[in-house]
Design a protein around this motif. Structure first.
Motif, PDB file in Angstrom:
ATOM      1  N   TRP A 225     -15.547  52.208  39.663  1.00 16.54           N
ATOM      2  CA  TRP A 225     -16.079  51.767  38.375  1.00 16.54           C
ATOM      3  C   TRP A 225     -15.604  52.692  37.269  1.00 16.54           C
ATOM      4  O   TRP A 225     -15.301  52.252  36.155  1.00 16.54           O
ATOM      5  CB  TRP A 225     -17.608  51.735  38.407  1.00 16.54           C
ATOM      6  CG  TRP A 225     -18.163  50.854  39.481  1.00 16.54           C
ATOM      7  CD1 TRP A 225     -17.518  49.874  40.172  1.00 16.54           C
ATOM      8  CD2 TRP A 225     -19.495  50.876  40.009  1.00 16.54           C
ATOM      9  NE1 TRP A 225     -18.350  49.292  41.086  1.00 16.54           N
ATOM     10  CE2 TRP A 225     -19.577  49.873  41.016  1.00 16.54           C
ATOM     11  CE3 TRP A 225     -20.624  51.630  39.736  1.00 16.54           C
ATOM     12  CZ2 TRP A 225     -20.732  49.626  41.735  1.00 16.54           C
ATOM     13  CZ3 TRP A 225     -21.790  51.373  40.451  1.00 16.54           C
ATOM     14  CH2 TRP A 225     -21.836  50.383  41.440  1.00 16.54           C
ATOM     15  N   GLU A 226     -15.543  53.986  37.561  1.00 16.27           N
ATOM     16  CA  GLU A 226     -15.105  54.949  36.551  1.00 16.27           C
ATOM     17  C   GLU A 226     -13.621  54.782  36.237  1.00 16.27           C
ATOM     18  O   GLU A 226     -13.184  55.007  35.116  1.00 16.27           O
ATOM     19  CB  GLU A 226     -15.376  56.381  37.035  1.00 16.27           C
ATOM     20  CG  GLU A 226     -16.848  56.722  37.181  1.00 16.27           C
ATOM     21  CD  GLU A 226     -17.570  56.739  35.845  1.00 16.27           C
ATOM     22  OE1 GLU A 226     -16.916  57.017  34.824  1.00 16.27           O
ATOM     23  OE2 GLU A 226     -18.781  56.463  35.822  1.00 16.27           O
TER      24      GLU A 226
ATOM     25  N   LYS B 170     -35.887  53.566  40.621  1.00 16.45           N
ATOM     26  CA  LYS B 170     -35.256  54.177  41.795  1.00 16.45           C
ATOM     27  C   LYS B 170     -35.919  53.705  43.085  1.00 16.45           C
ATOM     28  O   LYS B 170     -35.280  53.647  44.144  1.00 16.45           O
ATOM     29  CB  LYS B 170     -35.330  55.695  41.690  1.00 16.45           C
ATOM     30  CG  LYS B 170     -34.435  56.293  40.610  1.00 16.45           C
ATOM     31  CD  LYS B 170     -34.551  57.810  40.601  1.00 16.45           C
ATOM     32  CE  LYS B 170     -33.649  58.404  39.526  1.00 16.45           C
ATOM     33  NZ  LYS B 170     -33.753  59.887  39.479  1.00 16.45           N
TER      34      LYS B 170
ATOM     35  N   LYS C 260     -18.486  47.887  48.666  1.00 13.94           N
ATOM     36  CA  LYS C 260     -19.428  47.152  47.828  1.00 13.94           C
ATOM     37  C   LYS C 260     -19.941  48.009  46.680  1.00 13.94           C
ATOM     38  O   LYS C 260     -20.048  47.546  45.547  1.00 13.94           O
ATOM     39  CB  LYS C 260     -20.606  46.642  48.664  1.00 13.94           C
ATOM     40  CG  LYS C 260     -21.542  45.730  47.871  1.00 13.94           C
ATOM     41  CD  LYS C 260     -22.580  45.079  48.766  1.00 13.94           C
ATOM     42  CE  LYS C 260     -23.442  44.112  47.966  1.00 13.94           C
ATOM     43  NZ  LYS C 260     -24.470  43.462  48.815  1.00 13.94           N
ATOM     44  N   TYR C 261     -20.263  49.263  46.950  1.00 11.81           N
ATOM     45  CA  TYR C 261     -20.758  50.155  45.900  1.00 11.81           C
ATOM     46  C   TYR C 261     -19.802  51.343  45.799  1.00 11.81           C
ATOM     47  O   TYR C 261     -19.920  52.305  46.558  1.00 11.81           O
ATOM     48  CB  TYR C 261     -22.177  50.624  46.208  1.00 11.81           C
ATOM     49  CG  TYR C 261     -23.167  49.498  46.289  1.00 11.81           C
ATOM     50  CD1 TYR C 261     -23.512  48.759  45.154  1.00 11.81           C
ATOM     51  CD2 TYR C 261     -23.750  49.138  47.498  1.00 11.81           C
ATOM     52  CE1 TYR C 261     -24.412  47.707  45.223  1.00 11.81           C
ATOM     53  CE2 TYR C 261     -24.654  48.091  47.578  1.00 11.81           C
ATOM     54  CZ  TYR C 261     -24.977  47.385  46.427  1.00 11.81           C
ATOM     55  OH  TYR C 261     -25.867  46.343  46.497  1.00 11.81           O
ATOM     56  N   ASP C 262     -18.868  51.258  44.900  1.00 13.61           N
ATOM     57  CA  ASP C 262     -17.841  52.283  44.746  1.00 13.61           C
ATOM     58  C   ASP C 262     -17.879  52.799  43.312  1.00 13.61           C
ATOM     59  O   ASP C 262     -17.191  52.283  42.434  1.00 13.61           O
ATOM     60  CB  ASP C 262     -16.459  51.709  45.082  1.00 13.61           C
ATOM     61  CG  ASP C 262     -15.379  52.784  45.142  1.00 13.61           C
ATOM     62  OD1 ASP C 262     -15.624  53.891  44.629  1.00 13.61           O
ATOM     63  OD2 ASP C 262     -14.298  52.510  45.688  1.00 13.61           O
ATOM     64  N   GLU C 263     -18.703  53.803  43.079  1.00 10.55           N
ATOM     65  CA  GLU C 263     -18.875  54.301  41.715  1.00 10.55           C
ATOM     66  C   GLU C 263     -17.586  54.901  41.159  1.00 10.55           C
ATOM     67  O   GLU C 263     -17.319  54.823  39.965  1.00 10.55           O
ATOM     68  CB  GLU C 263     -20.007  55.333  41.686  1.00 10.55           C
ATOM     69  CG  GLU C 263     -21.360  54.742  42.010  1.00 10.55           C
ATOM     70  CD  GLU C 263     -22.473  55.754  41.897  1.00 10.55           C
ATOM     71  OE1 GLU C 263     -22.267  56.771  41.204  1.00 10.55           O
ATOM     72  OE2 GLU C 263     -23.536  55.541  42.493  1.00 10.55           O
ATOM     73  N   GLU C 264     -16.773  55.508  42.031  1.00  9.54           N
ATOM     74  CA  GLU C 264     -15.514  56.087  41.573  1.00  9.54           C
ATOM     75  C   GLU C 264     -14.594  54.998  41.034  1.00  9.54           C
ATOM     76  O   GLU C 264     -13.931  55.173  40.009  1.00  9.54           O
ATOM     77  CB  GLU C 264     -14.815  56.836  42.709  1.00  9.54           C
ATOM     78  CG  GLU C 264     -13.522  57.528  42.278  1.00  9.54           C
ATOM     79  CD  GLU C 264     -12.865  58.308  43.401  1.00  9.54           C
ATOM     80  OE1 GLU C 264     -11.777  58.838  43.179  1.00  9.54           O
ATOM     81  OE2 GLU C 264     -13.463  58.384  44.500  1.00  9.54           O
TER      82      GLU C 264
ATOM     83  N   ARG D 284     -31.467  44.667  33.953  1.00 10.12           N
ATOM     84  CA  ARG D 284     -30.360  43.783  34.272  1.00 10.12           C
ATOM     85  C   ARG D 284     -30.370  42.588  33.334  1.00 10.12           C
ATOM     86  O   ARG D 284     -31.291  41.780  33.342  1.00 10.12           O
ATOM     87  CB  ARG D 284     -30.449  43.303  35.719  1.00 10.12           C
ATOM     88  CG  ARG D 284     -29.326  42.329  36.052  1.00 10.12           C
ATOM     89  CD  ARG D 284     -29.249  41.955  37.509  1.00 10.12           C
ATOM     90  NE  ARG D 284     -28.137  41.034  37.708  1.00 10.12           N
ATOM     91  CZ  ARG D 284     -27.725  40.603  38.893  1.00 10.12           C
ATOM     92  NH1 ARG D 284     -28.327  40.994  39.988  1.00 10.12           N
ATOM     93  NH2 ARG D 284     -26.711  39.763  38.978  1.00 10.12           N
TER      94      ARG D 284
ATOM     95  N   HIS E  64     -14.806  40.553  42.346  1.00  8.53           N
ATOM     96  CA  HIS E  64     -15.261  41.755  43.044  1.00  8.53           C
ATOM     97  C   HIS E  64     -15.667  41.421  44.477  1.00  8.53           C
ATOM     98  O   HIS E  64     -15.282  42.121  45.431  1.00  8.53           O
ATOM     99  CB  HIS E  64     -16.435  42.377  42.286  1.00  8.53           C
ATOM    100  CG  HIS E  64     -17.072  43.538  42.997  1.00  8.53           C
ATOM    101  ND1 HIS E  64     -18.146  43.379  43.835  1.00  8.53           N
ATOM    102  CD2 HIS E  64     -16.774  44.866  43.004  1.00  8.53           C
ATOM    103  CE1 HIS E  64     -18.494  44.565  44.320  1.00  8.53           C
ATOM    104  NE2 HIS E  64     -17.684  45.477  43.819  1.00  8.53           N
TER     105      HIS E  64
ATOM    106  N   VAL F  74     -18.562  44.433  38.904  1.00  7.78           N
ATOM    107  CA  VAL F  74     -19.653  44.064  39.797  1.00  7.78           C
ATOM    108  C   VAL F  74     -20.362  42.843  39.214  1.00  7.78           C
ATOM    109  O   VAL F  74     -20.630  42.780  38.024  1.00  7.78           O
ATOM    110  CB  VAL F  74     -20.642  45.231  39.958  1.00  7.78           C
ATOM    111  CG1 VAL F  74     -21.851  44.804  40.785  1.00  7.78           C
ATOM    112  CG2 VAL F  74     -19.953  46.420  40.612  1.00  7.78           C
TER     113      VAL F  74
ATOM    114  N   SER G  39     -11.742  51.980  36.575  1.00  8.26           N
ATOM    115  CA  SER G  39     -11.320  50.631  36.201  1.00  8.26           C
ATOM    116  C   SER G  39     -11.277  50.450  34.694  1.00  8.26           C
ATOM    117  O   SER G  39     -12.238  50.740  33.995  1.00  8.26           O
ATOM    118  CB  SER G  39     -12.275  49.591  36.807  1.00  8.26           C
ATOM    119  OG  SER G  39     -12.195  49.599  38.214  1.00  8.26           O
TER     120      SER G  39
END
Length: 408
Positions: free
Chosen positions: A289-290, A32, A283-287, A4, A272, A267, A292
């Motif tokens: 992110w793809e 992980k 809060k965590y929407d990977e779709e 990060r 956001h 994020v 946007s």
């Protein structure tokens, strides 16, 4: 593992630990196993940017890299291409739509002028590139240093060396800065971000003085610069009335070009977090992110659907940049031709671009070229599906032109 923030020091330590078979316990580096933790730490920052080596561009396809049509595509008017570089890192401010502060501690760190010019001279000698684009978050953070950078470009001895920068922060730009830019560049980009004073103050927390922006644009024109301005729509609680107010302001600004974006909820931004708190985003929407990116919104809000926002911004783009283009309105036809030809070199089927080019040739009295472009317009509308869709969807913008009723 995820790193990060700025990762030069952390990556070095990571590789060393790996080689020495030691446990990875590095600030800002997460595995992980840390997925359920609050991963708030950022990597250790480089305090002396001059210690970093210059990028090794031999590791990439150099021709593709320097000639790529980047976000600032209108700087691509040099046959040797454009190289982007960074002369400083960090920004002390926290605009709601920017995630920069999530990867650094908001302190601004600078490379020395000697270090920057060493990189530029090396790239010129090796590749012949003379156009460089600074991607600093806040290149105008220090006025005296800004002049040192532009003076170094001016006095470099490199023929045609051109200084460019991503959006200059209108809160800090002075007329003297514009004078300096005009000595080493043909264009300037202002990061206005919203044409609503209410949004500036109460929503994005940037508080740019919009009347001052008009002064900057007019002064830049007096210095012979092409002026481009960034604007963003689709902020939380931004009503259609506020959007229309911002658009009305833009119609009075007289910029040569408007780069119009939709607000992307990166994020790490307050933007956001606001959408999450409002229940509009997870809060965590990977779709998300793809999906946007800067031009298209993929989700609805309480004040505006995604389709409404996308249609609004695209129609405004066509209106301001093509139909009612500043250079066409002020009879600066030769200047308009150069801008539209540059755009059409990458987007030859942009029917509004072709129509604007036709208007410029016609205004210049160039009958031969205007007829060629007019013929091209008919061909692409008939033969290209995307051109035809653009024309049919936004034809109302052409109501007062000869292209309003074309037989398809």
């Amino acid at each position: 593992y995820v790193f990060r923030g700025e990762s030069e020091i952390a990556l070095y330590k990571f590789i060393k630990n790996y080689r020495d078979k030691k446990k990875q316990n590095i600030q800002g580096v997460y595995s992980k196993n840390d997925i359920n933790l609050e991963m708030n730490q950022i990597c250790e920052l480089v305090t002396n940017l001059d210690e970093l080596p210059y990028p090794n561009l031999e590791l990439v396809n150099f021709s593709s890299y320097v000639n790529a049509r980047k976000l600032f595509k209108f700087y691509q008017d040099c046959d040797k291409g454009v190289i982007e570089l960074v002369g400083s890192r960090g920004c002390p401010f926290k605009c709601t739509f920017c995630s920069g502060h999530s990867s650094n501690n908001r302190n601004v760190r600078f490379r020395t002028i000697e270090n920057i010019m060493g990189e530029i001279k090396g790239l010129y000698e090796r590749y012949g590139v003379v156009r460089f684009l600074f991607n600093d978050d806040l290149i105008v953070a220090n006025e005296s240093r800004f002049f040192k950078v532009t003076n170094a470009f001016r006095d470099s001895g490199i023929p045609g060396l051109a200084f460019q920068s991503q959006g200059l922060d209108c809160r800090f730009v002075t007329n003297k800065m514009i004078d300096a830019v005009s000595e080493t560049s043909d264009a300037v980009l202002f990061a206005v971000d919203s044409g609503s004073q209410y949004i500036q103050k109460h929503i994005i927390k940037k508080n740019v003085n919009l009347e001052r922006v008009k002064e900057l644009v007019d002064y830049s024109h007096k210095k012979g610069l092409i002026v481009r301005c960034n604007f963003i729509f689709g902020f939380p609680n931004e009503t259609k009335e506020l959007m229309n107010n911002a658009a009305d302001y833009m119609r009075t600004l007289n910029a040569d070009w408007y780069q119009i974006f939709t607000a992307v909820p990166f994020v790490g931004t307050e933007l956001h977090d606001q959408f999450v708190k409002m229940g509009i985003l997870n809060k965590y929407d990977e779709e998300l992110w793809e999906l946007s990116h800067y031009g298209v919104r993929s989700f609805d809000t309480d004040t505006c659907t995604s389709n409404e926002l996308n249609n609004f911004t695209y129609s405004l783009n066509l209106e301001l940049n093509f139909v009612n283009n500043y250079n066409l309105r002020t009879s600066q036809y030769a200047r308009a031709i150069e801008i539209f030809k540059e755009l059409l070199s990458g987007y030859p089927f942009h029917v509004f671009g072709q129509i604007a080019l036709y208007q410029a040739y016609k205004g210049l009295g160039d009958l031969e070229n205007s007829l060629k472009v007019k013929e091209r317009i008919h061909k692409i509308i008939v033969g290209n599906e995307s051109s035809r869709e653009m024309y049919e969807k936004h034809r109302e913008l052409l109501k007062n032109t000869e292209f309003y009723s074309l037989s398809l």
